[in-house]
Design a protein around this motif. Structure first.
Motif, PDB file in Angstrom:
ATOM      1  N   LEU A   1      -1.971  25.353  57.625  1.00 14.48           N
ATOM      2  CA  LEU A   1      -0.643  26.393  58.075  1.00 14.48           C
ATOM      3  C   LEU A   1      -1.028  26.804  59.361  1.00 14.48           C
ATOM      4  CD1 LEU A   1       1.989  28.340  55.710  1.00 14.48           C
ATOM      5  CD2 LEU A   1       2.297  25.671  56.895  1.00 14.48           C
ATOM      6  N   SER A   2      -2.781  26.595  59.768  1.00 12.62           N
ATOM      7  CA  SER A   2      -2.886  27.348  61.195  1.00 12.62           C
ATOM      8  C   SER A   2      -2.141  25.817  62.543  1.00 12.62           C
ATOM      9  CB  SER A   2      -4.382  27.527  61.922  1.00 12.62           C
ATOM     10  OG  SER A   2      -5.019  26.033  61.539  1.00 12.62           O
ATOM     11  N   PRO A   3      -2.152  26.547  64.007  1.00  8.29           N
ATOM     12  CA  PRO A   3      -1.056  25.597  64.850  1.00  8.29           C
ATOM     13  C   PRO A   3      -2.499  24.271  64.577  1.00  8.29           C
ATOM     14  CG  PRO A   3      -1.426  27.559  65.773  1.00  8.29           C
ATOM     15  CD  PRO A   3      -1.966  27.584  63.815  1.00  8.29           C
ATOM     16  N   LEU A   4      -3.494  24.269  64.036  1.00  8.82           N
ATOM     17  CA  LEU A   4      -4.524  23.179  65.073  1.00  8.82           C
ATOM     18  C   LEU A   4      -4.365  22.414  63.793  1.00  8.82           C
ATOM     19  CD1 LEU A   4      -6.547  22.001  66.823  1.00  8.82           C
ATOM     20  CD2 LEU A   4      -7.963  23.612  64.907  1.00  8.82           C
ATOM     21  N   ALA A   5      -4.582  22.481  62.486  1.00  5.74           N
ATOM     22  CA  ALA A   5      -3.983  21.899  61.145  1.00  5.74           C
ATOM     23  C   ALA A   5      -2.859  21.210  61.554  1.00  5.74           C
ATOM     24  CB  ALA A   5      -4.832  22.350  60.263  1.00  5.74           C
ATOM     25  N   ILE A   6      -2.151  21.790  61.449  1.00  5.47           N
ATOM     26  CA  ILE A   6      -0.480  20.682  61.928  1.00  5.47           C
ATOM     27  C   ILE A   6      -0.492  20.421  62.956  1.00  5.47           C
ATOM     28  CG2 ILE A   6       2.098  21.412  62.210  1.00  5.47           C
ATOM     29  CD1 ILE A   6       1.679  23.998  60.898  1.00  5.47           C
ATOM     30  N   PHE A   7      -1.167  20.755  63.758  1.00  6.62           N
ATOM     31  CA  PHE A   7      -0.974  18.904  65.353  1.00  6.62           C
ATOM     32  C   PHE A   7      -2.035  18.321  64.975  1.00  6.62           C
ATOM     33  CE2 PHE A   7      -3.892  17.790  68.651  1.00  6.62           C
ATOM     34  CZ  PHE A   7      -2.589  17.225  69.126  1.00  6.62           C
ATOM     35  N   GLN A   8      -3.261  17.942  64.085  1.00  5.32           N
ATOM     36  CA  GLN A   8      -4.089  16.946  63.083  1.00  5.32           C
ATOM     37  C   GLN A   8      -3.129  16.465  62.566  1.00  5.32           C
ATOM     38  OE1 GLN A   8      -7.129  19.584  62.235  1.00  5.32           O
ATOM     39  NE2 GLN A   8      -8.715  18.762  63.716  1.00  5.32           N
ATOM     40  N   VAL A   9      -2.548  16.910  61.542  1.00  6.57           N
ATOM     41  CA  VAL A   9      -1.365  16.560  60.631  1.00  6.57           C
ATOM     42  C   VAL A   9      -0.235  15.566  61.666  1.00  6.57           C
ATOM     43  CG1 VAL A   9       0.327  16.465  58.703  1.00  6.57           C
ATOM     44  CG2 VAL A   9      -1.901  17.733  58.450  1.00  6.57           C
ATOM     45  N   PHE A  10       0.148  16.066  62.662  1.00  6.77           N
ATOM     46  CA  PHE A  10       1.899  15.087  63.082  1.00  6.77           C
ATOM     47  C   PHE A  10       0.998  14.483  63.595  1.00  6.77           C
ATOM     48  CE2 PHE A  10       3.945  15.034  67.351  1.00  6.77           C
ATOM     49  CZ  PHE A  10       5.050  14.470  66.727  1.00  6.77           C
ATOM     50  N   CYS A  11      -0.608  14.430  64.650  1.00  7.21           N
ATOM     51  CA  CYS A  11      -1.296  12.961  64.957  1.00  7.21           C
ATOM     52  C   CYS A  11      -1.245  11.893  64.261  1.00  7.21           C
ATOM     53  CB  CYS A  11      -2.032  13.926  65.514  1.00  7.21           C
ATOM     54  SG  CYS A  11      -1.957  14.565  66.966  1.00  7.21           S
ATOM     55  N   ALA A  12      -1.751  12.427  62.223  1.00  6.52           N
ATOM     56  CA  ALA A  12      -2.005  10.892  61.879  1.00  6.52           C
ATOM     57  C   ALA A  12      -1.209  10.726  61.529  1.00  6.52           C
ATOM     58  CB  ALA A  12      -3.035  11.836  60.564  1.00  6.52           C
ATOM     59  N   ILE A  13       0.363  11.060  60.800  1.00  2.79           N
ATOM     60  CA  ILE A  13       1.426  10.596  61.051  1.00  2.79           C
ATOM     61  C   ILE A  13       1.900   9.765  61.969  1.00  2.79           C
ATOM     62  CG2 ILE A  13       4.011  11.668  60.511  1.00  2.79           C
ATOM     63  CD1 ILE A  13       3.322  14.046  58.925  1.00  2.79           C
ATOM     64  N   LEU A  14       1.857  10.315  63.297  1.00  2.47           N
ATOM     65  CA  LEU A  14       2.218   9.120  64.344  1.00  2.47           C
ATOM     66  C   LEU A  14       0.959   7.622  64.551  1.00  2.47           C
ATOM     67  CD1 LEU A  14       2.803  11.594  67.099  1.00  2.47           C
ATOM     68  CD2 LEU A  14       4.227  10.471  66.274  1.00  2.47           C
ATOM     69  N   TRP A  15      -0.315   8.295  63.806  1.00  4.17           N
ATOM     70  CA  TRP A  15      -1.122   6.509  64.008  1.00  4.17           C
ATOM     71  C   TRP A  15      -0.238   6.320  61.985  1.00  4.17           C
ATOM     72  CZ3 TRP A  15      -4.836   4.786  66.116  1.00  4.17           C
ATOM     73  CH2 TRP A  15      -4.949   5.622  67.630  1.00  4.17           C
ATOM     74  N   MET A  16       0.132   6.414  61.472  1.00  3.84           N
ATOM     75  CA  MET A  16       0.290   5.672  60.390  1.00  3.84           C
ATOM     76  C   MET A  16       1.874   5.432  60.692  1.00  3.84           C
ATOM     77  SD  MET A  16       0.833   7.055  56.020  1.00  3.84           S
ATOM     78  CE  MET A  16       1.889   8.378  56.546  1.00  3.84           C
ATOM     79  N   LEU A  17       2.843   5.273  61.636  1.00  9.45           N
ATOM     80  CA  LEU A  17       4.081   5.096  62.000  1.00  9.45           C
ATOM     81  C   LEU A  17       3.314   3.821  63.152  1.00  9.45           C
ATOM     82  CD1 LEU A  17       6.157   7.783  63.211  1.00  9.45           C
ATOM     83  CD2 LEU A  17       6.276   6.151  61.674  1.00  9.45           C
ATOM     84  N   ASP A  18       2.405   3.673  63.326  1.00  6.33           N
ATOM     85  CA  ASP A  18       1.823   2.642  64.147  1.00  6.33           C
ATOM     86  C   ASP A  18       0.722   1.813  63.317  1.00  6.33           C
ATOM     87  OD1 ASP A  18       1.724   1.169  66.255  1.00  6.33           O
ATOM     88  OD2 ASP A  18      -0.125   2.368  67.358  1.00  6.33           O
ATOM     89  N   GLU A  19       1.444   2.108  61.809  1.00  7.20           N
ATOM     90  CA  GLU A  19       0.524   0.984  60.697  1.00  7.20           C
ATOM     91  C   GLU A  19      -0.740   0.913  60.537  1.00  7.20           C
ATOM     92  OE1 GLU A  19       2.069  -2.802  60.666  1.00  7.20           O
ATOM     93  OE2 GLU A  19       3.593  -2.508  60.912  1.00  7.20           O
ATOM     94  N   TYR A  20      -1.631   2.031  61.133  1.00 14.15           N
ATOM     95  CA  TYR A  20      -3.148   2.160  60.644  1.00 14.15           C
ATOM     96  C   TYR A  20      -2.740   3.573  59.867  1.00 14.15           C
ATOM     97  CZ  TYR A  20      -3.855   0.698  65.170  1.00 14.15           C
ATOM     98  OH  TYR A  20      -4.021  -0.051  66.490  1.00 14.15           O
ATOM     99  N   TRP A  21      -1.899   2.787  58.727  1.00 14.31           N
ATOM    100  CA  TRP A  21      -2.819   4.339  57.311  1.00 14.31           C
ATOM    101  C   TRP A  21      -3.891   4.151  56.907  1.00 14.31           C
ATOM    102  CZ3 TRP A  21      -3.830   2.518  52.503  1.00 14.31           C
ATOM    103  CH2 TRP A  21      -4.433   1.021  52.327  1.00 14.31           C
ATOM    104  N   GLN A  22      -5.297   3.426  56.891  1.00 17.35           N
ATOM    105  CA  GLN A  22      -6.559   3.891  56.387  1.00 17.35           C
ATOM    106  C   GLN A  22      -7.183   4.763  57.218  1.00 17.35           C
ATOM    107  OE1 GLN A  22      -7.212  -0.146  57.137  1.00 17.35           O
ATOM    108  NE2 GLN A  22      -6.544  -0.989  55.032  1.00 17.35           N
TER     109      GLN A  22
END
Length: 125
Positions: free
Chosen positions: A85-106
């Motif tokens: 729940l630290s800000p850095l980890a939340i930011f990293q997860v948010f960026c990973a979700i953005l990558w998933m929206l661009d169909e880079y699921w792996q």
């Protein structure tokens, strides 16, 4: 310089001498007083000082108890939750979700695994 304090219980002989200086419920609980350091002795008295005798040590142990503190160890899942729940980890997860929206699921799955592994490593330290 640190100041030293001593506890004088209400049934001690010294308590009668300081009774007028006690604030609050001192009659019932005792008092905490500032310890005056003996600075008027010759230097030899300090050099040859041997400390407390074994009987004095036992008396102080009985009066104050052992000088120890027990700190409970937090559970690993509580630490992991706090780290994730630290800000850095939340930011990293948010960026990973953005990558998933661009169909880079792996790449996203690998990134999420890496984030959890890094935070878990921090918790185990």
């Amino acid at each position: 310089q640190r100041q030293k304090y001593d506890v004088i219980l209400s049934h001690d002989k010294q308590f009668r001498d300081i009774k007028s200086k006690v604030i609050g419920d001192g009659e019932m609980n005792g008092a905490i007083v500032l310890v005056s350091c003996p600075v008027d002795r010759p230097v030899g008295a300090y050099v040859n000082s041997k400390g407390l005798s074994p009987s004095q040590i036992e008396a102080k142990l009985e009066q104050y108890g052992r000088n120890e503190i027990k700190i409970p160890t937090p559970k690993i899942f509580d630490l992991l939750k706090q780290q994730l729940l630290s800000p850095l980890a939340i930011f990293q997860v948010f960026c990973a979700i953005l990558w998933m929206l661009d169909e880079y699921w792996q790449y996203t799955l690998f990134t999420l695994f890496s984030i959890v592994a890094l935070e878990a490593t921090t918790c185990f330290q």
